[in-house]
Design an enzyme around this catalytic site. Structure first.
Site, PDB file in Angstrom:
ATOM      1  N   GLU A 102      -4.897  -4.842  10.733  1.00  0.00           N
ATOM      2  CA  GLU A 102      -4.033  -3.562  11.056  1.00  0.00           C
ATOM      3  C   GLU A 102      -4.276  -2.797  12.186  1.00  0.00           C
ATOM      4  O   GLU A 102      -4.985  -1.739  12.116  1.00  0.00           O
ATOM      5  CB  GLU A 102      -3.978  -2.657   9.777  1.00  0.00           C
ATOM      6  CG  GLU A 102      -3.609  -3.194   8.518  1.00  0.00           C
ATOM      7  CD  GLU A 102      -3.163  -2.171   7.350  1.00  0.00           C
ATOM      8  OE1 GLU A 102      -2.020  -2.353   6.967  1.00  0.00           O
ATOM      9  OE2 GLU A 102      -3.759  -1.123   7.108  1.00  0.00           O
TER      10      GLU A 102
ATOM     11  N   ASN B 153       0.598  -1.276   0.006  1.00  0.00           N
ATOM     12  CA  ASN B 153      -0.157  -0.107   0.114  1.00  0.00           C
ATOM     13  C   ASN B 153       0.975   1.393   0.207  1.00  0.00           C
ATOM     14  O   ASN B 153       1.450   1.558   1.002  1.00  0.00           O
ATOM     15  CB  ASN B 153      -0.793  -0.042   1.258  1.00  0.00           C
ATOM     16  CG  ASN B 153      -1.755   1.056   1.289  1.00  0.00           C
ATOM     17  OD1 ASN B 153      -1.827   2.183   0.262  1.00  0.00           O
ATOM     18  ND2 ASN B 153      -2.361   1.628   2.741  1.00  0.00           N
ATOM     19  N   TRP B 154       0.872   1.818  -1.133  1.00  0.00           N
ATOM     20  CA  TRP B 154       1.935   3.194  -1.048  1.00  0.00           C
ATOM     21  C   TRP B 154       1.129   4.438  -0.594  1.00  0.00           C
ATOM     22  O   TRP B 154       2.157   5.276  -0.683  1.00  0.00           O
ATOM     23  CB  TRP B 154       2.120   3.232  -2.757  1.00  0.00           C
ATOM     24  CG  TRP B 154       2.995   2.159  -3.276  1.00  0.00           C
ATOM     25  CD1 TRP B 154       3.579   1.005  -2.683  1.00  0.00           C
ATOM     26  CD2 TRP B 154       3.608   2.036  -4.810  1.00  0.00           C
ATOM     27  NE1 TRP B 154       4.259   0.373  -3.815  1.00  0.00           N
ATOM     28  CE2 TRP B 154       4.312   0.788  -4.581  1.00  0.00           C
ATOM     29  CE3 TRP B 154       3.351   2.841  -5.784  1.00  0.00           C
ATOM     30  CZ2 TRP B 154       4.797   0.414  -6.116  1.00  0.00           C
ATOM     31  CZ3 TRP B 154       4.003   2.654  -7.096  1.00  0.00           C
ATOM     32  CH2 TRP B 154       4.902   1.120  -7.242  1.00  0.00           C
ATOM     33  N   LYS B 155      -0.038   4.166  -0.319  1.00  0.00           N
ATOM     34  CA  LYS B 155      -0.438   5.438   0.426  1.00  0.00           C
ATOM     35  C   LYS B 155      -0.309   6.753  -0.719  1.00  0.00           C
ATOM     36  O   LYS B 155      -0.315   6.467  -1.869  1.00  0.00           O
ATOM     37  CB  LYS B 155       0.104   5.862   1.632  1.00  0.00           C
ATOM     38  CG  LYS B 155      -0.069   4.291   2.557  1.00  0.00           C
ATOM     39  CD  LYS B 155       0.055   4.604   3.989  1.00  0.00           C
ATOM     40  CE  LYS B 155      -0.002   3.491   4.569  1.00  0.00           C
ATOM     41  NZ  LYS B 155      -0.072   3.447   6.092  1.00  0.00           N
TER      42      LYS B 155
ATOM     43  N   SER C  62       3.928  -1.872  10.191  1.00  0.00           N
ATOM     44  CA  SER C  62       5.295  -1.762  10.340  1.00  0.00           C
ATOM     45  C   SER C  62       5.911  -3.385  10.045  1.00  0.00           C
ATOM     46  O   SER C  62       6.937  -3.696  10.774  1.00  0.00           O
ATOM     47  CB  SER C  62       5.783  -1.424  11.713  1.00  0.00           C
ATOM     48  OG  SER C  62       5.313  -0.203  12.172  1.00  0.00           O
TER      49      SER C  62
ATOM     50  N   GLY D   9       3.217  -0.953   4.229  1.00  0.00           N
ATOM     51  CA  GLY D   9       3.209   0.485   3.937  1.00  0.00           C
ATOM     52  C   GLY D   9       4.495   0.708   3.558  1.00  0.00           C
ATOM     53  O   GLY D   9       5.291   0.549   2.327  1.00  0.00           O
ATOM     54  N   GLY D  10       5.025   1.658   4.416  1.00  0.00           N
ATOM     55  CA  GLY D  10       6.589   2.151   4.243  1.00  0.00           C
ATOM     56  C   GLY D  10       7.425   1.205   3.408  1.00  0.00           C
ATOM     57  O   GLY D  10       8.194   1.385   2.524  1.00  0.00           O
TER      58      GLY D  10
ATOM     59  N   HIS E 125      -9.394   1.197   5.119  1.00  0.00           N
ATOM     60  CA  HIS E 125      -8.065   1.494   5.648  1.00  0.00           C
ATOM     61  C   HIS E 125      -8.240   2.518   6.918  1.00  0.00           C
ATOM     62  O   HIS E 125      -8.966   3.476   6.757  1.00  0.00           O
ATOM     63  CB  HIS E 125      -6.949   2.145   4.836  1.00  0.00           C
ATOM     64  CG  HIS E 125      -5.653   1.920   5.250  1.00  0.00           C
ATOM     65  ND1 HIS E 125      -5.092   2.904   6.098  1.00  0.00           N
ATOM     66  CD2 HIS E 125      -4.741   1.025   5.294  1.00  0.00           C
ATOM     67  CE1 HIS E 125      -3.890   2.664   6.436  1.00  0.00           C
ATOM     68  NE2 HIS E 125      -3.590   1.756   5.955  1.00  0.00           N
TER      69      HIS E 125
ATOM     70  N   GLY F 140       2.951   2.632  10.811  1.00  0.00           N
ATOM     71  CA  GLY F 140       4.016   3.671  10.534  1.00  0.00           C
ATOM     72  C   GLY F 140       4.585   4.167  11.570  1.00  0.00           C
ATOM     73  O   GLY F 140       5.466   5.143  11.876  1.00  0.00           O
TER      74      GLY F 140
ATOM     75  N   GLU G 281      -6.654   4.853   7.838  1.00  0.00           N
ATOM     76  CA  GLU G 281      -6.435   6.396   7.681  1.00  0.00           C
ATOM     77  C   GLU G 281      -7.562   7.030   7.040  1.00  0.00           C
ATOM     78  O   GLU G 281      -7.966   8.218   7.123  1.00  0.00           O
ATOM     79  CB  GLU G 281      -5.398   6.490   6.681  1.00  0.00           C
ATOM     80  CG  GLU G 281      -3.938   6.145   7.503  1.00  0.00           C
ATOM     81  CD  GLU G 281      -2.757   5.616   6.817  1.00  0.00           C
ATOM     82  OE1 GLU G 281      -2.575   5.684   5.354  1.00  0.00           O
ATOM     83  OE2 GLU G 281      -1.799   5.324   7.387  1.00  0.00           O
TER      84      GLU G 281
END
Ligand code: 13P
Length: 256
Positions: free
Chosen positions: A173, A16-18, A218, A239-240, A101, A179, A103
């Site tokens: 999640e 997931n590149w956001k 993470s 993510g990251g 998600h 993050g 967010e």
């Protein structure tokens, strides 16, 4: 079979590149990742921003890499300024769409009800929804993790029939792990994901044993192996670490 990674649950590593990577950066990532992906036995999928989806779809043709969007509206078209419809995602074509998600729940007023509408719509269009659920730190500290997460699962599926495990994916999640560098302990993630599978079994019987449930929060090359060793964890929503082709490759080859 519930709780056993069988042939019916191919591991899925999803990036997931956001709100990261424009078209040029997306293509640069794929230039590096596509040759690496030949050596990956798990299923891999990337979820770029909407503006990069078309370019990514063209680029990954024939590579086996799957593509997904990070959100969608539930209607096919209409006066919904700024929204993207499932029909538009189908045209790209997207295999997956992330729904709910944390967010989006936190910053964009996504609710269990809108999640449910979106899941229904994605299923109707044959796009596989990756439905995200997870508790906040406060809820975890109050011992509310399972009731919160299981309620999100149940509400997301209200009035929905699932007949085939490949129609839907869940991602657990925990919000406090996203993050933050604080990954859930594999056993704790297993406990929640196992409970999600039991809830799915209550709702859909044996099909629950075919539904993939991912962990997210993470995930890095150095913690994926222990997570994947848990019986009910079928992959990760990353993510990251998915922004870097080599790190994402290392995650996807956790089994080496
Ligand atoms: P991080 O891997 O950056 O913690 O993000 C997890 C996530 O939100 C994936 O959807």
């Amino acid at each position: 079979m519930i709780g056993v990674k069988g042939m019916s649950r191919t591991p899925l590593l999803a990036g997931n590149w956001k709100m990261h990577k424009n078209v040029k950066e997306t293509l640069g990532f794929l230039d590096e990742f596509i040759p690496l992906a030949k050596g990956i036995s798990a299923e891999v999928a990337v979820f770029p921003p909407f503006t990069s989806l078309w370019a990514a779809a063209e680029k990954i043709k024939g590579s086996g890499i799957k593509l997904g969007a990070q959100n969608m509206h539930w209607e096919d078209s209409g006066a919904f300024t700024g929204e993207i419809s499932p029909a538009m995602l189908k045209e790209i074509p997207c295999d997956y769409v992330i729904i709910g998600h944390s967010e989006r729940r936190q910053y964009f007023a996504e609710t269990d009800e809108t999640v449910n509408r979106k899941v229904k719509s994605a299923l109707e269009h044959g796009i596989v929804p990756v439905v995200c659920v997870g508790e906040s730190l406060e809820q975890r500290e109050k011992g509310e993790t399972l009731p919160v997460v299981l309620s999100q699962v149940e509400k997301s599926l209200s009035e929905i029939k699932i007949e085939n495990g490949s129609q839907i994916v869940f991602a657990y999640e925990p919000i406090w792990a996203i993050g933050t560098g604080k990954v859930a302990l594999p056993y704790d993630a297993q406990e929640v994901i196992g409970a999600i599978r039991r809830k799915l079994a209550e709702l859909y019987g044996d099909v629950a044993g075919e539904i993939r449930i991912l962990y997210g929060g993470s995930v890095k090359p150095d913690n994926i192996k222990d997570l994947m060793a848990q019986p009910d964890i079928d992959g990760a929503l990353v993510g990251g670490a998915s922004l870097d082709a080599r790190a994402f490759y290392q995650i996807a080859t956790y089994d080496r």
